[in-house]
Design a protein around this motif. Sequence first.
Motif, PDB file in Angstrom:
ATOM      1  N   GLN A   1     -26.958 -13.067 -31.555  1.00 22.48           N
ATOM      2  CA  GLN A   1     -25.583 -13.065 -32.036  1.00 22.48           C
ATOM      3  C   GLN A   1     -25.079 -11.668 -32.382  1.00 22.48           C
ATOM      4  O   GLN A   1     -23.952 -11.300 -32.039  1.00 22.48           O
ATOM      5  N   ALA A   2     -25.889 -10.871 -33.060  1.00 25.83           N
ATOM      6  CA  ALA A   2     -25.471  -9.533 -33.472  1.00 25.83           C
ATOM      7  C   ALA A   2     -25.151  -8.654 -32.261  1.00 25.83           C
ATOM      8  O   ALA A   2     -24.144  -7.929 -32.248  1.00 25.83           O
ATOM      9  N   THR A   3     -26.009  -8.735 -31.235  1.00 24.79           N
ATOM     10  CA  THR A   3     -25.795  -7.922 -30.032  1.00 24.79           C
ATOM     11  C   THR A   3     -24.536  -8.360 -29.299  1.00 24.79           C
ATOM     12  O   THR A   3     -23.748  -7.530 -28.826  1.00 24.79           O
ATOM     13  N   GLN A   4     -24.332  -9.664 -29.215  1.00 27.90           N
ATOM     14  CA  GLN A   4     -23.149 -10.180 -28.523  1.00 27.90           C
ATOM     15  C   GLN A   4     -21.859  -9.814 -29.259  1.00 27.90           C
ATOM     16  O   GLN A   4     -20.827  -9.542 -28.631  1.00 27.90           O
ATOM     17  N   GLN A   5     -21.906  -9.804 -30.601  1.00 29.66           N
ATOM     18  CA  GLN A   5     -20.742  -9.381 -31.375  1.00 29.66           C
ATOM     19  C   GLN A   5     -20.424  -7.911 -31.112  1.00 29.66           C
ATOM     20  O   GLN A   5     -19.261  -7.527 -30.982  1.00 29.66           O
ATOM     21  N   LYS A   6     -21.478  -7.100 -31.032  1.00 35.49           N
ATOM     22  CA  LYS A   6     -21.304  -5.675 -30.737  1.00 35.49           C
ATOM     23  C   LYS A   6     -20.711  -5.496 -29.346  1.00 35.49           C
ATOM     24  O   LYS A   6     -19.833  -4.635 -29.128  1.00 35.49           O
ATOM     25  N   LEU A   7     -21.163  -6.311 -28.393  1.00 35.53           N
ATOM     26  CA  LEU A   7     -20.630  -6.260 -27.025  1.00 35.53           C
ATOM     27  C   LEU A   7     -19.139  -6.591 -27.023  1.00 35.53           C
ATOM     28  O   LEU A   7     -18.338  -5.907 -26.374  1.00 35.53           O
TER      29      LEU A   7
ATOM     30  N   GLN B   1     -19.613  -3.187 -16.854  1.00 31.40           N
ATOM     31  CA  GLN B   1     -20.968  -3.503 -16.411  1.00 31.40           C
ATOM     32  C   GLN B   1     -22.003  -2.725 -17.219  1.00 31.40           C
ATOM     33  O   GLN B   1     -23.055  -3.250 -17.588  1.00 31.40           O
ATOM     34  N   LYS B   2     -21.691  -1.460 -17.525  1.00 33.79           N
ATOM     35  CA  LYS B   2     -22.604  -0.641 -18.345  1.00 33.79           C
ATOM     36  C   LYS B   2     -22.759  -1.232 -19.736  1.00 33.79           C
ATOM     37  O   LYS B   2     -23.858  -1.241 -20.309  1.00 33.79           O
ATOM     38  N   LEU B   3     -21.642  -1.724 -20.295  1.00 32.97           N
ATOM     39  CA  LEU B   3     -21.705  -2.340 -21.621  1.00 32.97           C
ATOM     40  C   LEU B   3     -22.570  -3.597 -21.594  1.00 32.97           C
ATOM     41  O   LEU B   3     -23.356  -3.846 -22.509  1.00 32.97           O
ATOM     42  N   ARG B   4     -22.411  -4.407 -20.534  1.00 33.31           N
ATOM     43  CA  ARG B   4     -23.208  -5.631 -20.429  1.00 33.31           C
ATOM     44  C   ARG B   4     -24.689  -5.311 -20.310  1.00 33.31           C
ATOM     45  O   ARG B   4     -25.533  -6.031 -20.845  1.00 33.31           O
TER      46      ARG B   4
ATOM     47  N   GLN C   1     -17.013  -6.297 -29.503  1.00 31.16           N
ATOM     48  CA  GLN C   1     -16.273  -5.236 -30.176  1.00 31.16           C
ATOM     49  C   GLN C   1     -16.037  -4.046 -29.241  1.00 31.16           C
ATOM     50  O   GLN C   1     -14.911  -3.533 -29.132  1.00 31.16           O
ATOM     51  N   GLU C   2     -17.084  -3.594 -28.569  1.00 33.35           N
ATOM     52  CA  GLU C   2     -16.952  -2.435 -27.693  1.00 33.35           C
ATOM     53  C   GLU C   2     -16.129  -2.782 -26.445  1.00 33.35           C
ATOM     54  O   GLU C   2     -15.441  -1.915 -25.888  1.00 33.35           O
ATOM     55  N   THR C   3     -16.202  -4.033 -26.012  1.00 35.28           N
ATOM     56  CA  THR C   3     -15.380  -4.459 -24.876  1.00 35.28           C
ATOM     57  C   THR C   3     -13.901  -4.402 -25.240  1.00 35.28           C
ATOM     58  O   THR C   3     -13.076  -3.916 -24.454  1.00 35.28           O
ATOM     59  N   MET C   4     -13.561  -4.896 -26.438  1.00 33.44           N
ATOM     60  CA  MET C   4     -12.172  -4.851 -26.889  1.00 33.44           C
ATOM     61  C   MET C   4     -11.698  -3.403 -27.065  1.00 33.44           C
ATOM     62  O   MET C   4     -10.541  -3.082 -26.755  1.00 33.44           O
ATOM     63  N   GLN C   5     -12.567  -2.540 -27.552  1.00 33.92           N
ATOM     64  CA  GLN C   5     -12.219  -1.122 -27.688  1.00 33.92           C
ATOM     65  C   GLN C   5     -11.953  -0.496 -26.319  1.00 33.92           C
ATOM     66  O   GLN C   5     -11.040   0.328 -26.164  1.00 33.92           O
ATOM     67  N   LEU C   6     -12.725  -0.912 -25.330  1.00 31.95           N
ATOM     68  CA  LEU C   6     -12.531  -0.415 -23.970  1.00 31.95           C
ATOM     69  C   LEU C   6     -11.190  -0.883 -23.419  1.00 31.95           C
ATOM     70  O   LEU C   6     -10.456  -0.102 -22.791  1.00 31.95           O
ATOM     71  N   PHE C   7     -10.863  -2.162 -23.667  1.00 32.23           N
ATOM     72  CA  PHE C   7      -9.570  -2.692 -23.229  1.00 32.23           C
ATOM     73  C   PHE C   7      -8.422  -1.912 -23.869  1.00 32.23           C
ATOM     74  O   PHE C   7      -7.446  -1.548 -23.198  1.00 32.23           O
ATOM     75  N   GLN C   8      -8.529  -1.658 -25.171  1.00 30.25           N
ATOM     76  CA  GLN C   8      -7.477  -0.939 -25.886  1.00 30.25           C
ATOM     77  C   GLN C   8      -7.343   0.498 -25.381  1.00 30.25           C
ATOM     78  O   GLN C   8      -6.236   1.024 -25.246  1.00 30.25           O
ATOM     79  N   LYS C   9      -8.469   1.124 -25.092  1.00 33.34           N
ATOM     80  CA  LYS C   9      -8.469   2.502 -24.615  1.00 33.34           C
ATOM     81  C   LYS C   9      -7.707   2.641 -23.303  1.00 33.34           C
ATOM     82  O   LYS C   9      -6.960   3.614 -23.098  1.00 33.34           O
ATOM     83  N   HIS C  10      -7.881   1.657 -22.422  1.00 30.62           N
ATOM     84  CA  HIS C  10      -7.241   1.718 -21.102  1.00 30.62           C
ATOM     85  C   HIS C  10      -5.952   0.892 -21.033  1.00 30.62           C
ATOM     86  O   HIS C  10      -5.357   0.790 -19.961  1.00 30.62           O
ATOM     87  N   GLY C  11      -5.544   0.300 -22.156  1.00 27.74           N
ATOM     88  CA  GLY C  11      -4.311  -0.483 -22.182  1.00 27.74           C
ATOM     89  C   GLY C  11      -4.378  -1.739 -21.346  1.00 27.74           C
ATOM     90  O   GLY C  11      -3.387  -2.128 -20.707  1.00 27.74           O
ATOM     91  N   VAL C  12      -5.543  -2.375 -21.328  1.00 31.39           N
ATOM     92  CA  VAL C  12      -5.743  -3.587 -20.528  1.00 31.39           C
ATOM     93  C   VAL C  12      -5.656  -4.815 -21.416  1.00 31.39           C
ATOM     94  O   VAL C  12      -6.277  -4.867 -22.480  1.00 31.39           O
ATOM     95  N   ASN C  13      -4.881  -5.800 -20.969  1.00 34.73           N
ATOM     96  CA  ASN C  13      -4.798  -7.080 -21.675  1.00 34.73           C
ATOM     97  C   ASN C  13      -5.554  -8.121 -20.852  1.00 34.73           C
ATOM     98  O   ASN C  13      -5.085  -8.528 -19.781  1.00 34.73           O
ATOM     99  N   PRO C  14      -6.727  -8.572 -21.313  1.00 37.85           N
ATOM    100  CA  PRO C  14      -7.535  -9.511 -20.511  1.00 37.85           C
ATOM    101  C   PRO C  14      -6.861 -10.860 -20.273  1.00 37.85           C
ATOM    102  O   PRO C  14      -7.243 -11.596 -19.374  1.00 37.85           O
ATOM    103  N   LEU C  15      -5.849 -11.188 -21.084  1.00 39.21           N
ATOM    104  CA  LEU C  15      -5.153 -12.469 -20.927  1.00 39.21           C
ATOM    105  C   LEU C  15      -3.854 -12.333 -20.151  1.00 39.21           C
ATOM    106  O   LEU C  15      -3.117 -13.307 -20.005  1.00 39.21           O
ATOM    107  N   ALA C  16      -3.570 -11.124 -19.644  1.00 36.53           N
ATOM    108  CA  ALA C  16      -2.302 -10.908 -18.940  1.00 36.53           C
ATOM    109  C   ALA C  16      -2.174 -11.821 -17.728  1.00 36.53           C
ATOM    110  O   ALA C  16      -1.078 -12.236 -17.368  1.00 36.53           O
TER     111      ALA C  16
END
Length: 256
Positions: free
Chosen positions: A107-113, A96-99, A115-130
């Motif tokens: 487009q540039a802002t959404q791409q940044k969003l 929510q903070k990222l959003r 990227q940081e969302t995927m980094q957050l998923f990787q940091k916590h080991g979350v797979n959004p498609l699980a």
Amino acid sequence: MKRRILLISMLIGIVMLMSGCTEVNEPITEESEGVWNKYFVYPLSWLITYFAELLGESYGLAIIVVTLLIRFVLLPLMIKQTKSSKAMQAIQPELQKLREKYSSKDQATQQKLQQETMQLFQKHGVNPLAGCFPLLIQMPILIGFYHAIMRTREIAEHNFLWFDLGEADPFYILPLVAGVTTFIQQKITMIGMENNPQMTMMLWLMPIMIVVFAISFPAALSLYWVVGNIFMIVQTLLIKGPDLKAASGNAGGAKK
């Protein structure tokens, strides 16, 4: 979430396409040729028939037993899905903070969003498609059940309770129960994500789609779906018990 909705729509389309295959009118036997027949349809047909013979020619009970067997086989994957769902709930405040940080729609802002969302998923080991993986695995089983029922005369011609296994439920009871249990299962799964509008949409969309398709599909498929949903509800309650108690306590505190 849009990708998830698109994936689910595509899978349902595949179910409709494959359920209309010309082979559906050809009996399934041990001699049936083709990978689909040998490794999907015939094993399901054999399992249902085998347990029906053990249970006094009750093909309805046999379908319930086979459904539970399949669920126990898929249990490790389902547990992983539930844990992934819990992890996704835990990072909702950070998402929510990222959003809010990247609220601009350019487009540039959404791409940044992204990227940081995927980094957050990787940091916590979350797979959004699980959450989609169990559905991907269930689709061939669901289609296989359809073919096993329609192409095995003993199954298609037997009845169970008030319905014929090879025909649609004449009273629409099973489709409605399938929709209700799907709603309950999803409602329990999304505890902690109630403020997510996409999840809320899926909470209502999925049960409606299940009811629509179950109305015209053989009742045995609805029986499979209902038993599977009940299994998932019990499993989720056992795994997420502490979270459910916490949510209930918070709700009680808020009311006070």
